[in-house]
Design a protein around this motif. Structure first.
Motif, PDB file in Angstrom:
ATOM      1  N   THR A 205     -11.854   5.037   0.252  1.00  0.00           N
ATOM      2  CA  THR A 205     -12.498   6.355   0.922  1.00  0.00           C
ATOM      3  C   THR A 205     -11.811   6.582   2.571  1.00  0.00           C
ATOM      4  N   ALA A 206     -11.250   7.881   2.807  1.00  0.00           N
ATOM      5  CA  ALA A 206     -11.072   8.453   3.885  1.00  0.00           C
ATOM      6  C   ALA A 206     -11.530   8.888   4.889  1.00  0.00           C
ATOM      7  N   PRO A 207     -11.309   8.108   6.148  1.00  0.00           N
ATOM      8  CA  PRO A 207     -13.335   8.796   6.874  1.00  0.00           C
ATOM      9  C   PRO A 207     -12.742  10.416   7.701  1.00  0.00           C
ATOM     10  N   ALA A 208     -11.423  10.318   7.013  1.00  0.00           N
ATOM     11  CA  ALA A 208     -10.480  11.869   7.329  1.00  0.00           C
ATOM     12  C   ALA A 208      -9.482  11.798   7.150  1.00  0.00           C
ATOM     13  N   LEU A 209      -8.959  13.204   6.721  1.00  0.00           N
ATOM     14  CA  LEU A 209      -7.463  13.727   6.070  1.00  0.00           C
ATOM     15  C   LEU A 209      -7.488  15.317   7.004  1.00  0.00           C
ATOM     16  N   PRO A 210      -5.989  14.661   6.693  1.00  0.00           N
ATOM     17  CA  PRO A 210      -5.404  14.347   4.934  1.00  0.00           C
ATOM     18  C   PRO A 210      -5.418  13.274   5.265  1.00  0.00           C
ATOM     19  N   ALA A 211      -4.890  12.362   4.172  1.00  0.00           N
ATOM     20  CA  ALA A 211      -4.593  11.125   3.420  1.00  0.00           C
ATOM     21  C   ALA A 211      -3.812  10.967   2.194  1.00  0.00           C
ATOM     22  N   ALA A 212      -3.475   9.674   2.186  1.00  0.00           N
ATOM     23  CA  ALA A 212      -2.796  10.057   0.533  1.00  0.00           C
ATOM     24  C   ALA A 212      -2.909   8.267   0.071  1.00  0.00           C
ATOM     25  N   TRP A 213      -3.376   8.060  -0.968  1.00  0.00           N
ATOM     26  CA  TRP A 213      -3.435   6.772  -1.787  1.00  0.00           C
ATOM     27  C   TRP A 213      -2.436   6.318  -1.694  1.00  0.00           C
ATOM     28  N   LEU A 214      -1.827   5.201  -1.983  1.00  0.00           N
ATOM     29  CA  LEU A 214      -0.665   4.798  -2.793  1.00  0.00           C
ATOM     30  C   LEU A 214      -1.260   3.089  -3.692  1.00  0.00           C
ATOM     31  N   ILE A 215      -1.298   3.678  -4.583  1.00  0.00           N
ATOM     32  CA  ILE A 215      -2.154   2.744  -6.305  1.00  0.00           C
ATOM     33  C   ILE A 215      -1.079   1.598  -7.000  1.00  0.00           C
ATOM     34  N   ALA A 216      -0.834   0.639  -6.143  1.00  0.00           N
ATOM     35  CA  ALA A 216       0.348  -0.323  -7.316  1.00  0.00           C
ATOM     36  C   ALA A 216      -0.547  -1.011  -8.501  1.00  0.00           C
ATOM     37  N   THR A 217       0.018  -0.306  -9.560  1.00  0.00           N
ATOM     38  CA  THR A 217      -0.133  -0.602 -11.042  1.00  0.00           C
ATOM     39  C   THR A 217       0.528  -1.042 -12.003  1.00  0.00           C
ATOM     40  N   ASP A 218       0.038  -2.707 -12.711  1.00  0.00           N
ATOM     41  CA  ASP A 218       0.474  -3.276 -13.860  1.00  0.00           C
ATOM     42  C   ASP A 218       1.124  -2.169 -14.901  1.00  0.00           C
ATOM     43  N   ALA A 219       1.015  -0.513 -15.168  1.00  0.00           N
ATOM     44  CA  ALA A 219       1.373   0.443 -15.933  1.00  0.00           C
ATOM     45  C   ALA A 219       2.707   0.561 -15.725  1.00  0.00           C
ATOM     46  N   GLN A 220       3.241   1.001 -16.779  1.00  0.00           N
ATOM     47  CA  GLN A 220       4.896   1.292 -16.550  1.00  0.00           C
ATOM     48  C   GLN A 220       4.655   2.466 -18.187  1.00  0.00           C
ATOM     49  N   PRO A 221       4.575   3.142 -17.319  1.00  0.00           N
ATOM     50  CA  PRO A 221       4.023   4.043 -18.335  1.00  0.00           C
ATOM     51  C   PRO A 221       5.377   4.839 -18.436  1.00  0.00           C
ATOM     52  N   ALA A 222       6.166   5.382 -20.358  1.00  0.00           N
ATOM     53  CA  ALA A 222       7.254   5.197 -20.944  1.00  0.00           C
ATOM     54  C   ALA A 222       7.885   6.516 -20.978  1.00  0.00           C
ATOM     55  N   ASN A 223       7.061   7.670 -20.713  1.00  0.00           N
ATOM     56  CA  ASN A 223       7.220   9.112 -20.849  1.00  0.00           C
ATOM     57  C   ASN A 223       5.951   9.836 -19.964  1.00  0.00           C
ATOM     58  N   LEU A 224       6.645  11.383 -19.800  1.00  0.00           N
ATOM     59  CA  LEU A 224       5.751  11.855 -19.033  1.00  0.00           C
ATOM     60  C   LEU A 224       4.505  12.167 -19.433  1.00  0.00           C
ATOM     61  N   PRO A 225       4.188  12.421 -20.333  1.00  0.00           N
ATOM     62  CA  PRO A 225       2.794  12.625 -20.768  1.00  0.00           C
ATOM     63  C   PRO A 225       1.559  11.164 -20.747  1.00  0.00           C
ATOM     64  N   GLU A 226       2.526   9.924 -20.623  1.00  0.00           N
ATOM     65  CA  GLU A 226       1.805   8.560 -20.135  1.00  0.00           C
ATOM     66  C   GLU A 226       1.910   8.831 -18.730  1.00  0.00           C
ATOM     67  N   ARG A 227       2.704   8.857 -17.727  1.00  0.00           N
ATOM     68  CA  ARG A 227       2.779   9.510 -16.651  1.00  0.00           C
ATOM     69  C   ARG A 227       1.922  10.227 -15.828  1.00  0.00           C
TER      70      ARG A 227
ATOM     71  N   LEU B 154      -3.666   4.705   2.718  1.00  0.00           N
ATOM     72  CA  LEU B 154      -4.631   3.934   2.042  1.00  0.00           C
ATOM     73  C   LEU B 154      -4.121   3.847   0.824  1.00  0.00           C
ATOM     74  N   SER B 155      -4.182   2.059  -0.422  1.00  0.00           N
ATOM     75  CA  SER B 155      -3.692   1.867  -0.788  1.00  0.00           C
ATOM     76  C   SER B 155      -4.628   1.276  -2.464  1.00  0.00           C
ATOM     77  N   CYS B 156      -6.038   1.649  -2.419  1.00  0.00           N
ATOM     78  CA  CYS B 156      -7.197   1.280  -3.186  1.00  0.00           C
ATOM     79  C   CYS B 156      -7.817   2.313  -4.346  1.00  0.00           C
ATOM     80  N   VAL B 157      -8.340   2.480  -4.941  1.00  0.00           N
ATOM     81  CA  VAL B 157      -8.967   3.617  -5.420  1.00  0.00           C
ATOM     82  C   VAL B 157     -10.417   3.492  -5.272  1.00  0.00           C
TER      83      VAL B 157
END
Length: 204
Positions: free
Chosen positions: A10-32, A4-7
């Motif tokens: 919802t998944a009609p069945a599991l397992p499922a994985a969401w890949l969500i593309a953002t414009d964010a550029q986290p600079a370090n581990l806490p931001e990620r 899936l690709s959007c927050v």
């Protein structure tokens, strides 16, 4: 298994994985970490039909994420972030997900791979190696995340094979016979090429 690709999906069945593309550029581990937790809470809230505030995510001592609230879901969670792309995996059994950026200008670090993987990559045209390495590495990371141990198990100690049809197999897997998962290529918010991998283990 669903990708899936959007927050708001919802998944009609599991397992499922969401890949969500953002414009964010986290600079370090806490931001990620903050980025993936925030989006994971939204995804889980939609999946459970709850407000965002009703979802809480914690971590085991080794770092594997846990669903603290709502209690009693019995579901396993895995999270990953790379270059603004957030991956969220949900399954009824131990699960791992990872995303890696394809780096065309870089020579893959072959010494970190199993000898079989090194031989295979070396046999490919140089132009194909960065993409293939990203897929291999995302699969290896997803697998050790599902185990809950991270790279306490050395990455060169087991081999991943890609089948060219969106699946991978882990040779030398723990918990029984070979483990298999899914791999795909996608884009992040900045339209860079990314590799993603997802695996569910048959046993804890």
């Amino acid at each position: 298994m669903l990708w899936l690709s959007c927050v708001d999906e919802t998944a009609p069945a599991l397992p499922a994985a969401w890949l969500i593309a953002t414009d964010a550029q986290p600079a370090n581990l806490p931001e990620r970490s903050a980025l993936r937790r925030s989006l994971a809470c939204k995804v889980l809230a939609r999946q459970f039909g709850l407000p965002d505030a009703a979802v809480e995510i914690g971590h085991e001592p080794a770092g594997r994420p846990l669903i603290l609230a709502p209690q009693g879901s019995g579901l396993h969670l895995s999270l990953a972030t790379r270059s603004g792309l957030v991956a969220i995996a949900l399954a009824p059994r131990p699960v791992g997900v990872d995303v890696e950026q394809v780096a065309p200008a870089s020579e893959p670090p072959l010494a970190m791979l199993h000898p079989e993987e090194r031989r295979w990559l070396a046999s490919l045209p140089a132009s194909a190696r960065p993409e293939t390495f990203a897929q291999l590495w995302s699969a290896k990371e997803a697998y050790v995340k599902a185990l809950g141990i991270g790279f306490a198990r050395a990455p060169e100690s087991f081999a991943v094979r890609l089948d060219g049809a969106g699946r991978f197999v882990v040779d030398g897997a723990r918990n029984g016979g070979p483990a298999s998962g899914f791999v795909r290529l996608t884009k992040n918010g900045g339209h860079e090429s990314m590799a993603a991998a997802f695996i569910v283990l048959d046993q804890a």
